[in-house]
Scaffold this motif. Structure first.
Motif, PDB file in Angstrom:
ATOM      1  N   PRO A  58      24.303  15.541  52.240  1.00  0.00           N
ATOM      2  CA  PRO A  58      23.161  14.748  51.769  1.00  0.00           C
ATOM      3  C   PRO A  58      22.241  15.513  50.831  1.00  0.00           C
ATOM      4  O   PRO A  58      21.633  14.927  49.935  1.00  0.00           O
ATOM      5  CB  PRO A  58      22.435  14.351  53.064  1.00  0.00           C
ATOM      6  CG  PRO A  58      22.916  15.295  54.100  1.00  0.00           C
ATOM      7  CD  PRO A  58      24.308  15.676  53.710  1.00  0.00           C
ATOM      8  N   MET A  59      22.144  16.840  51.032  1.00  0.00           N
ATOM      9  CA  MET A  59      21.310  17.626  50.118  1.00  0.00           C
ATOM     10  C   MET A  59      21.895  17.603  48.715  1.00  0.00           C
ATOM     11  O   MET A  59      21.190  17.349  47.736  1.00  0.00           O
ATOM     12  CB  MET A  59      21.160  19.064  50.607  1.00  0.00           C
ATOM     13  CG  MET A  59      20.445  19.965  49.604  1.00  0.00           C
ATOM     14  SD  MET A  59      20.135  21.638  50.196  1.00  0.00           S
ATOM     15  CE  MET A  59      18.593  21.379  51.035  1.00  0.00           C
ATOM     16  N   TRP A  60      23.182  17.880  48.605  1.00  0.00           N
ATOM     17  CA  TRP A  60      23.831  17.865  47.292  1.00  0.00           C
ATOM     18  C   TRP A  60      23.746  16.478  46.652  1.00  0.00           C
ATOM     19  O   TRP A  60      23.505  16.360  45.454  1.00  0.00           O
ATOM     20  CB  TRP A  60      25.281  18.309  47.421  1.00  0.00           C
ATOM     21  CG  TRP A  60      25.458  19.788  47.572  1.00  0.00           C
ATOM     22  CD1 TRP A  60      24.495  20.710  47.881  1.00  0.00           C
ATOM     23  CD2 TRP A  60      26.671  20.522  47.433  1.00  0.00           C
ATOM     24  NE1 TRP A  60      25.038  21.971  47.950  1.00  0.00           N
ATOM     25  CE2 TRP A  60      26.363  21.890  47.675  1.00  0.00           C
ATOM     26  CE3 TRP A  60      27.980  20.158  47.132  1.00  0.00           C
ATOM     27  CZ2 TRP A  60      27.331  22.880  47.611  1.00  0.00           C
ATOM     28  CZ3 TRP A  60      28.947  21.155  47.079  1.00  0.00           C
ATOM     29  CH2 TRP A  60      28.632  22.494  47.311  1.00  0.00           C
ATOM     30  N   ASP A  61      23.946  15.441  47.453  1.00  0.00           N
ATOM     31  CA  ASP A  61      23.904  14.072  46.916  1.00  0.00           C
ATOM     32  C   ASP A  61      22.525  13.710  46.387  1.00  0.00           C
ATOM     33  O   ASP A  61      22.396  12.867  45.498  1.00  0.00           O
ATOM     34  CB  ASP A  61      24.316  13.058  47.988  1.00  0.00           C
ATOM     35  CG  ASP A  61      25.803  13.095  48.295  1.00  0.00           C
ATOM     36  OD1 ASP A  61      26.570  13.672  47.498  1.00  0.00           O
ATOM     37  OD2 ASP A  61      26.201  12.550  49.346  1.00  0.00           O
ATOM     38  N   SER A  62      21.483  14.341  46.947  1.00  0.00           N
ATOM     39  CA  SER A  62      20.112  13.997  46.553  1.00  0.00           C
ATOM     40  C   SER A  62      19.685  14.651  45.249  1.00  0.00           C
ATOM     41  O   SER A  62      18.701  14.241  44.635  1.00  0.00           O
ATOM     42  CB  SER A  62      19.129  14.404  47.662  1.00  0.00           C
ATOM     43  OG  SER A  62      18.994  15.823  47.733  1.00  0.00           O
ATOM     44  N   ILE A  63      20.410  15.669  44.808  1.00  0.00           N
ATOM     45  CA  ILE A  63      19.987  16.463  43.642  1.00  0.00           C
ATOM     46  C   ILE A  63      20.345  15.771  42.333  1.00  0.00           C
ATOM     47  O   ILE A  63      21.487  15.370  42.115  1.00  0.00           O
ATOM     48  CB  ILE A  63      20.632  17.868  43.692  1.00  0.00           C
ATOM     49  CG1 ILE A  63      20.094  18.647  44.891  1.00  0.00           C
ATOM     50  CG2 ILE A  63      20.356  18.641  42.390  1.00  0.00           C
ATOM     51  CD1 ILE A  63      20.817  19.946  45.158  1.00  0.00           C
ATOM     52  N   GLY A  64      19.348  15.638  41.478  1.00  0.00           N
ATOM     53  CA  GLY A  64      19.573  15.066  40.158  1.00  0.00           C
ATOM     54  C   GLY A  64      19.616  16.117  39.061  1.00  0.00           C
ATOM     55  O   GLY A  64      20.328  15.973  38.074  1.00  0.00           O
ATOM     56  N   VAL A  65      18.836  17.196  39.248  1.00  0.00           N
ATOM     57  CA  VAL A  65      18.695  18.222  38.211  1.00  0.00           C
ATOM     58  C   VAL A  65      18.635  19.600  38.857  1.00  0.00           C
ATOM     59  O   VAL A  65      17.994  19.779  39.900  1.00  0.00           O
ATOM     60  CB  VAL A  65      17.414  18.007  37.367  1.00  0.00           C
ATOM     61  CG1 VAL A  65      17.267  19.085  36.308  1.00  0.00           C
ATOM     62  CG2 VAL A  65      17.415  16.634  36.722  1.00  0.00           C
ATOM     63  N   ILE A  66      19.300  20.563  38.250  1.00  0.00           N
ATOM     64  CA  ILE A  66      19.162  21.967  38.623  1.00  0.00           C
ATOM     65  C   ILE A  66      18.290  22.663  37.580  1.00  0.00           C
ATOM     66  O   ILE A  66      18.481  22.464  36.373  1.00  0.00           O
ATOM     67  CB  ILE A  66      20.530  22.674  38.682  1.00  0.00           C
ATOM     68  CG1 ILE A  66      21.376  22.120  39.836  1.00  0.00           C
ATOM     69  CG2 ILE A  66      20.362  24.188  38.832  1.00  0.00           C
ATOM     70  CD1 ILE A  66      22.791  22.665  39.858  1.00  0.00           C
TER      71      ILE A  66
END
Length: 203
Positions: A66-74
């Motif tokens: 879920p953490m990875w899925d929530s990320i839009g931008v690095i």
């Protein structure tokens, strides 16, 4: 807007890499379990050489997915970008990357990739939040992450603590000055050879 979360894997004595920028055993837990993080095996980001992609414990997978899925931008610094060559234009998570740098994107470098080179911490966060919308902005820990925390631009700190002592190297919080307070961890997950922690930054 989504939260701005500083994140990285860290040794128990606070380092994200050794003096030569080698992460050593810090990422071993990504490849030592039996549960894929992504829906299917993804050899694109398999750094173990095994061809099996990311495979972690069930507890870590339930936290990381879920953490990875929530990320839009690095958001990353120029040194990190140069070290990994921007993952050849394909970030491991999210759709966009913002690089904090006084120098522009290398000429001819993956023109199709959504990478944005921005001069300044606040400008980088503004650009990242614009691109991310309601999704999370993930800031790579290290010098840039520590500077953003000191500037009040970070909402949360996420640390994957690995039971190894480096003794010296590149610090999770970089060369940050002064005291900065976090709330008690609102998420604590025990994986195999890794402890996942998330803290909100005290305002």
């Amino acid at each position: 807007m989504g939260a701005v979360i500083m994140h990285n894997v860290m040794s128990v004595d606070g380092f994200i890499a050794d003096e030569q920028d080698d992460v050593g055993p810090l990422h071993d837990w990504y490849f030592s379990g039996d549960t894929p993080i992504t829906g299917g095996d993804d050899p694109e980001f398999d750094h173990s050489g095994s061809g099996s992609g990311f495979r972690v414990s069930k507890a870590s997978a339930a936290y990381v997915r879920p953490m990875w899925d929530s990320i839009g931008v690095i958001v990353m610094g120029r040194r990190f970008f140069d070290l990994v060559n921007g993952w050849e234009g394909r970030p491991p998570v999210g759709d966009h990357v913002v690089v904090v740098s006084h120098r522009p994107k290398p000429e001819g470098w993956h023109p199709e990739a959504s990478y944005h080179f921005v001069d300044g911490l606040s400008a980088a966060v503004d650009k990242a939040q614009h691109l991310a919308g309601d999704r999370v902005v993930s800031v790579a820990a290290g010098e840039v992450g520590g500077q953003m925390l000191a500037a009040g631009l970070i909402d949360e700190v996420a640390i994957d603590v690995v039971p190894v002592v480096f003794g010296s190297g590149k610090r999770y919080f970089g060369g940050i000055d002064g005291q900065h307070f976090l709330e008690d961890p609102h998420e604590v997950v025990q994986g195999e050879r890794v402890l996942h922690l998330r803290y909100k930054v005290r305002r």
